[in-house]
Design a protein around this motif. Structure first.
Motif, PDB file in Angstrom:
ATOM      1  N   VAL A  21     -15.682   1.405  10.276  1.00  0.00           N
ATOM      2  CA  VAL A  21     -15.815   0.668   9.015  1.00  0.00           C
ATOM      3  C   VAL A  21     -17.122   1.112   8.371  1.00  0.00           C
ATOM      4  CG1 VAL A  21     -16.055  -1.578   7.927  1.00  0.00           C
ATOM      5  CG2 VAL A  21     -14.482  -1.290   9.858  1.00  0.00           C
ATOM      6  N   SER A  22     -17.014   1.776   7.242  1.00  0.00           N
ATOM      7  CA  SER A  22     -18.209   2.313   6.584  1.00  0.00           C
ATOM      8  C   SER A  22     -17.952   2.394   5.082  1.00  0.00           C
ATOM      9  CB  SER A  22     -18.532   3.705   7.144  1.00  0.00           C
ATOM     10  OG  SER A  22     -19.594   4.305   6.452  1.00  0.00           O
ATOM     11  N   PHE A  23     -19.040   2.335   4.328  1.00  0.00           N
ATOM     12  CA  PHE A  23     -18.946   2.458   2.872  1.00  0.00           C
ATOM     13  C   PHE A  23     -19.922   3.520   2.399  1.00  0.00           C
ATOM     14  CE2 PHE A  23     -17.386  -1.750   3.823  1.00  0.00           C
ATOM     15  CZ  PHE A  23     -16.278  -1.867   3.002  1.00  0.00           C
ATOM     16  N   PRO A  34     -14.919   2.711   0.496  1.00  0.00           N
ATOM     17  CA  PRO A  34     -14.851   2.878   1.949  1.00  0.00           C
ATOM     18  C   PRO A  34     -14.799   4.359   2.336  1.00  0.00           C
ATOM     19  CG  PRO A  34     -12.714   2.231   1.109  1.00  0.00           C
ATOM     20  CD  PRO A  34     -13.658   2.161  -0.065  1.00  0.00           C
ATOM     21  N   ASN A 127     -11.526   2.476   7.991  1.00  0.00           N
ATOM     22  CA  ASN A 127     -11.214   1.636   6.824  1.00  0.00           C
ATOM     23  C   ASN A 127     -10.897   2.455   5.581  1.00  0.00           C
ATOM     24  OD1 ASN A 127     -13.846   2.534   6.351  1.00  0.00           O
ATOM     25  ND2 ASN A 127     -14.446   0.622   5.310  1.00  0.00           N
ATOM     26  N   THR A 137     -12.157  -2.666  -1.190  1.00  0.00           N
ATOM     27  CA  THR A 137     -13.258  -2.705  -0.209  1.00  0.00           C
ATOM     28  C   THR A 137     -12.731  -3.220   1.138  1.00  0.00           C
ATOM     29  OG1 THR A 137     -13.882  -4.926  -0.975  1.00  0.00           O
ATOM     30  CG2 THR A 137     -15.052  -3.027  -1.944  1.00  0.00           C
ATOM     31  N   ARG A 139     -12.334  -4.003   4.866  1.00  0.00           N
ATOM     32  CA  ARG A 139     -13.297  -4.109   5.967  1.00  0.00           C
ATOM     33  C   ARG A 139     -12.591  -4.129   7.327  1.00  0.00           C
ATOM     34  NH1 ARG A 139     -18.322  -5.165   4.148  1.00  0.00           N
ATOM     35  NH2 ARG A 139     -18.511  -5.793   1.955  1.00  0.00           N
ATOM     36  N   GLN A 140     -11.347  -3.772   7.318  1.00  0.00           N
ATOM     37  CA  GLN A 140     -10.635  -3.749   8.583  1.00  0.00           C
ATOM     38  C   GLN A 140     -10.495  -2.308   9.083  1.00  0.00           C
ATOM     39  OE1 GLN A 140      -9.207  -4.390   5.594  1.00  0.00           O
ATOM     40  NE2 GLN A 140      -6.969  -4.156   5.675  1.00  0.00           N
TER      41      GLN A 140
END
Length: 371
Positions: A21-23, A34, A127, A137, A139-140
């Motif tokens: 999980v990264s942005f 993501p 993600n 966005t 987040r899973q």
């Protein structure tokens, strides 16, 4: 090297790497979105048949075998590295079973054959794979699946064309020494072979077969007496059996017909298929008998047994009768191979072999036992 033909091992495939999980975080791009990458697949466990290994003794000391785990995913949509597969080398002829379910997983019968015994885990999802027009966005993420874990039973069953069967001191080791390059222990005092031996018998150019010598079977072996019953399974893959009999025993009160019947009873108690397998009778140590005595004993034995299969008289010590025996064996094996489709070209048979080292009769002619 100690001969070991059974082993228990544990195999563990690698787990799949988890998703990330990264942005995206960059200057002047406040809503980068993501960018979590997927994980790597876990490594699988394979067994590989290796001609250079002839025993399972190494698995007595290293029982646990684990493949590499897959790497987790990372930011910037970087996928984790997949785990390396683990290849475990085993002897040709190894049978693999699941200890828990007793399921036969497979058999490794040819050099270079591979068998998958534990599947690596599937990679996890990052993600970045969940983004959509309605989920900008996410987040899973999804973790990797676990790799398979199995307890295995490995059983080595030797691959041979001809198997030697008989009581201890019938001359099986002497015969395999005489007709092949194998060098099992022989001596002028009674003792029994402790582990199977394989020998390659070369009859001529491109004409050969493998012969197996197992420890002698004694009466009561099916109930656990002696060593022979432990190795009778090595005869299950042979095409033909040679039943050796000491025809000049030290104890002249021993009856050859009774000895043969006792062996047959042990075969039936172990596996009916072994008793039904083609079996030739070989009367050994005829060099210790006068020709008249030999002929008299031989005729009486065949009458008692009502024997219809081929019968040979040999001396494994000086080689008397062994050339004819080996030649007839080669011809019979070539015929069996042809019937099974292994020999597609008739030119590979005896007609294509020329030279002084050819001792077998023509494969298309009738083969007759040596009296």
């Amino acid at each position: 090297m100690k001969f070991v033909d059974e082993a228990y091992i544990s195999v563990e495939a690698g787990d799949g790497g988890g998703g990330c999980v990264s942005f995206r975080r960059e200057k002047y791009i406040p809503k980068g979105g993501p960018d979590g990458g997927d994980g790597g697949d876990g490594g699988s466990v394979y067994l590989l048949a290796d001609n250079n290994i002839n025993t399972l003794v190494d698995f007595r000391y290293q029982r646990r075998h684990r493949a590499e785990r897959g790497q987790n995913g990372m930011g910037r949509q970087m996928t984790g590295r997949s785990g390396q597969d683990l290849v475990v080398r085993v002897p040709v002829g190894t049978r693999v079973m699941d200890r828990e379910t007793e399921e036969l997983i497979g058999e490794l019968l040819t050099p270079g054959q591979r068998l998958l015994v534990a599947q690596g885990g599937f990679h996890g999802i990052g993600n970045a794979r969940y983004k959509s027009s309605t989920n900008r966005t996410p987040r899973q993420s999804k973790p990797g699946s676990p790799g398979e874990r199995r307890d295995l039973f490995l059983e080595l069953i030797l691959l041979a064309d001809v198997g030697l069967l008989g009581f201890p001191n019938a001359g099986k080791s002497s015969l395999i020494r005489k007709v092949s390059s194998a060098r099992p222990k022989v001596a002028d005092y009674p003792f029994t072979t402790l582990h199977p031996n394989l020998g390659v018998v070369r009859v001529g150019q491109s004409r050969s077969f493998v012969i197996a010598d197992i420890p002698g079977v004694i009466e009561g072996a099916a109930e656990g007496a002696g060593l022979g019953i432990l190795f009778l399974k090595h005869l299950s893959r042979t095409r033909l059996l040679l039943h050796l009999v000491d025809f000049a025993p030290l104890d002249e009160t021993e009856d050859s017909a009774d000895q043969i019947r006792k062996i047959e009873a042990e075969l039936a108690a172990f596996d009916d298929d072994l008793l039904d397998k083609e079996r030739w009778l070989v009367l050994n140590k005829i060099d210790l008998l006068d020709p008249e005595v030999y002929e008299e004993r031989r005729a009486r034995l065949l009458e008692q047994l009502a024997w219809t299969a081929p019968v040979y008289g040999i001396s494994a010590l000086n080689g008397e009768g062994t050339k004819m025996l080996v030649g007839d064996l080669m011809s019979r094996l070539e015929r069996l191979r042809l019937e099974s489709g292994e020999l597609q070209d008739a030119a590979s048979g005896p007609e294509s072999t020329h030279g002084d080292d050819q001792v077998a009769p023509d494969a298309d002619s009738e083969w007759h036992p040596l009296g």
